[in-house]
Motif scaffolding. Structure first.
Motif, PDB file in Angstrom:
ATOM      1  N   THR A  34       0.802  -1.225   0.000  1.00  0.00           N
ATOM      2  CA  THR A  34       0.000   0.000   0.000  1.00  0.00           C
ATOM      3  C   THR A  34       0.832   1.272   0.000  1.00  0.00           C
ATOM      4  N   HIS A  35       2.001   1.268   0.612  1.00  0.00           N
ATOM      5  CA  HIS A  35       2.832   2.462   0.687  1.00  0.00           C
ATOM      6  C   HIS A  35       4.310   2.097   0.582  1.00  0.00           C
ATOM      7  N   GLN A  36       5.061   3.059   0.071  1.00  0.00           N
ATOM      8  CA  GLN A  36       6.510   2.888   0.005  1.00  0.00           C
ATOM      9  C   GLN A  36       7.138   4.254   0.268  1.00  0.00           C
ATOM     10  N   ALA A  37       8.111   4.301   1.149  1.00  0.00           N
ATOM     11  CA  ALA A  37       8.791   5.557   1.462  1.00  0.00           C
ATOM     12  C   ALA A  37       9.493   6.096   0.218  1.00  0.00           C
ATOM     13  N   PRO A  38       9.751   7.406   0.178  1.00  0.00           N
ATOM     14  CA  PRO A  38      10.362   8.016  -1.015  1.00  0.00           C
ATOM     15  C   PRO A  38      11.635   7.323  -1.509  1.00  0.00           C
ATOM     16  N   PHE A  39      12.462   6.838  -0.613  1.00  0.00           N
ATOM     17  CA  PHE A  39      13.686   6.153  -1.046  1.00  0.00           C
ATOM     18  C   PHE A  39      13.532   4.635  -1.029  1.00  0.00           C
ATOM     19  N   GLY A  40      12.278   4.157  -0.910  1.00  0.00           N
ATOM     20  CA  GLY A  40      11.997   2.730  -1.030  1.00  0.00           C
ATOM     21  C   GLY A  40      11.955   1.947   0.265  1.00  0.00           C
ATOM     22  N   ASP A  41      12.347   2.548   1.370  1.00  0.00           N
ATOM     23  CA  ASP A  41      12.427   1.797   2.622  1.00  0.00           C
ATOM     24  C   ASP A  41      12.006   2.700   3.769  1.00  0.00           C
ATOM     25  N   PRO A  42      11.050   2.371   4.578  1.00  0.00           N
ATOM     26  CA  PRO A  42      10.319   1.104   4.680  1.00  0.00           C
ATOM     27  C   PRO A  42       9.115   1.063   3.726  1.00  0.00           C
ATOM     28  N   ILE A  43       8.409  -0.064   3.777  1.00  0.00           N
ATOM     29  CA  ILE A  43       7.189  -0.248   2.996  1.00  0.00           C
ATOM     30  C   ILE A  43       6.052  -0.587   3.956  1.00  0.00           C
TER      31      ILE A  43
END
Length: 75
Positions: free
Chosen positions: A42-51
């Motif tokens: 449902t979500h992913q942080a701008p740099f991909g981590d965390p989710i």
């Protein structure tokens, strides 16, 4: 198609088919990440981590490193 939870894109759904890390899998099983369960990224942080994933009626957040241990089959 099979892969890991870390490979999913936001909005994609997949079914959990197994785990590669035995110790981490015990924690994940307790949190509702059971084989056969359908999950959605449902979500992913701008740099991909965390989710964040939707699983068993709630949202669970985790690091990509942990997500890479969850084997999934995409829907």
């Amino acid at each position: 198609m099979s892969g890991t939870l870390a490979d999913l894109k936001v909005g994609e759904q997949a079914e959990i088919i197994g785990f590669t890390d035995e110790l981490l899998s015990l924690k994940l099983l307790e949190m509702g990440c059971l084989p056969g369960t359908v999950i959605e990224l449902t979500h992913q942080a701008p740099f991909g981590d965390p989710i964040a994933i939707k699983v068993s009626g709630y949202t669970l957040s985790m690091r990509k490193e942990e997500a890479a241990t969850i084997q999934v089959k995409t829907k």
